[in-house]
Design a protein around this motif. Sequence first.
Motif, mmCIF file in Angstrom:
data_model
loop_
_atom_site.group_PDB
_atom_site.id
_atom_site.type_symbol
_atom_site.label_atom_id
_atom_site.label_comp_id
_atom_site.label_asym_id
_atom_site.label_seq_id
_atom_site.Cartn_x
_atom_site.Cartn_y
_atom_site.Cartn_z
ATOM 1 N N ARG A 208 27.659 -3.699 -17.767
ATOM 2 C CA ARG A 208 27.602 -4.708 -16.716
ATOM 3 C C ARG A 208 28.985 -4.996 -16.153
ATOM 4 N N TYR A 209 29.821 -3.975 -16.079
ATOM 5 C CA TYR A 209 31.172 -4.176 -15.569
ATOM 6 C C TYR A 209 31.192 -4.669 -14.126
ATOM 7 N N PRO A 210 30.348 -4.142 -13.223
ATOM 8 C CA PRO A 210 30.348 -4.698 -11.850
ATOM 9 C C PRO A 210 30.027 -6.189 -11.820
ATOM 10 N N LEU A 211 29.034 -6.618 -12.632
ATOM 11 C CA LEU A 211 28.693 -8.040 -12.691
ATOM 12 C C LEU A 211 29.836 -8.841 -13.299
ATOM 13 N N PHE A 212 30.468 -8.290 -14.348
ATOM 14 C CA PHE A 212 31.606 -8.974 -14.980
ATOM 15 C C PHE A 212 32.737 -9.182 -13.989
ATOM 16 N N ILE A 213 33.051 -8.136 -13.228
ATOM 17 C CA ILE A 213 34.148 -8.230 -12.251
ATOM 18 C C ILE A 213 33.815 -9.245 -11.162
ATOM 19 N N ALA A 214 32.542 -9.242 -10.703
ATOM 20 C CA ALA A 214 32.136 -10.185 -9.663
ATOM 21 C C ALA A 214 32.246 -11.629 -10.158
ATOM 22 N N VAL A 215 31.778 -11.887 -11.381
ATOM 23 C CA VAL A 215 31.861 -13.243 -11.942
ATOM 24 C C VAL A 215 33.312 -13.636 -12.170
#
Length: 205
Positions: free
Chosen positions: A94-101
């Motif tokens: 979930r790296y894209p979600l982590f970066i977005a958050v």
Amino acid sequence: MTFTVYIRMRQRVETKQGGKITLSQAAQIIAADEVFAVLKDIEVYQLNQSDNNLAVLDVMSVIKKIYEYFPESDIQTIGPNQTIIEMIKEKKSRYPLFIAVWLLLFIGAGLAILNFHEEVSMQAVHQRLYWMITGIHNKKPLLLQIPYSFGIGLGMVLFFNHIFKKRFNEEPSPLEIEMFNYQQDLDRYVAINENKESVRHLNGD
């Protein structure tokens, strides 16, 4: 022959695979060696699809299981009365979600600090402090503003007692305390609402 068995239920058991939960997995056991060899492999719970990802094992069902093997045993329970069994599912990246958050929180925290400084006229305060120290009027007292900015970041690092995965000392941070309290409240909620034996509905005629 009567013998004593001491049982201490674990607070939480995490498993990645379904199937049976043995007594040694769900609890700490103190008993004679020959008794312990049998007790540790007793199946006390069978995970199934209806459990979803959480189930509660009550100490009374554990005692009942032990009596099936050793009916004359004296069972002493210590500590929690339930064990929460959590089914851990494999998580996808979930790296894209982590970066977005992370970006959202970073920008939000930055704006909050900027708005606070604007509200309390922090620039005017720095200008006046610079004048009081040097006797010179300076609209951009970077000599104060730059250390102050680094100090905010350093203060947050020390406050949370972490920089990435490195901890400065063994004292828990305020965030860890809040997460611990939240987990305790969540476990108590699950222990009451997921335990089938904790609530009994009686239909009076």
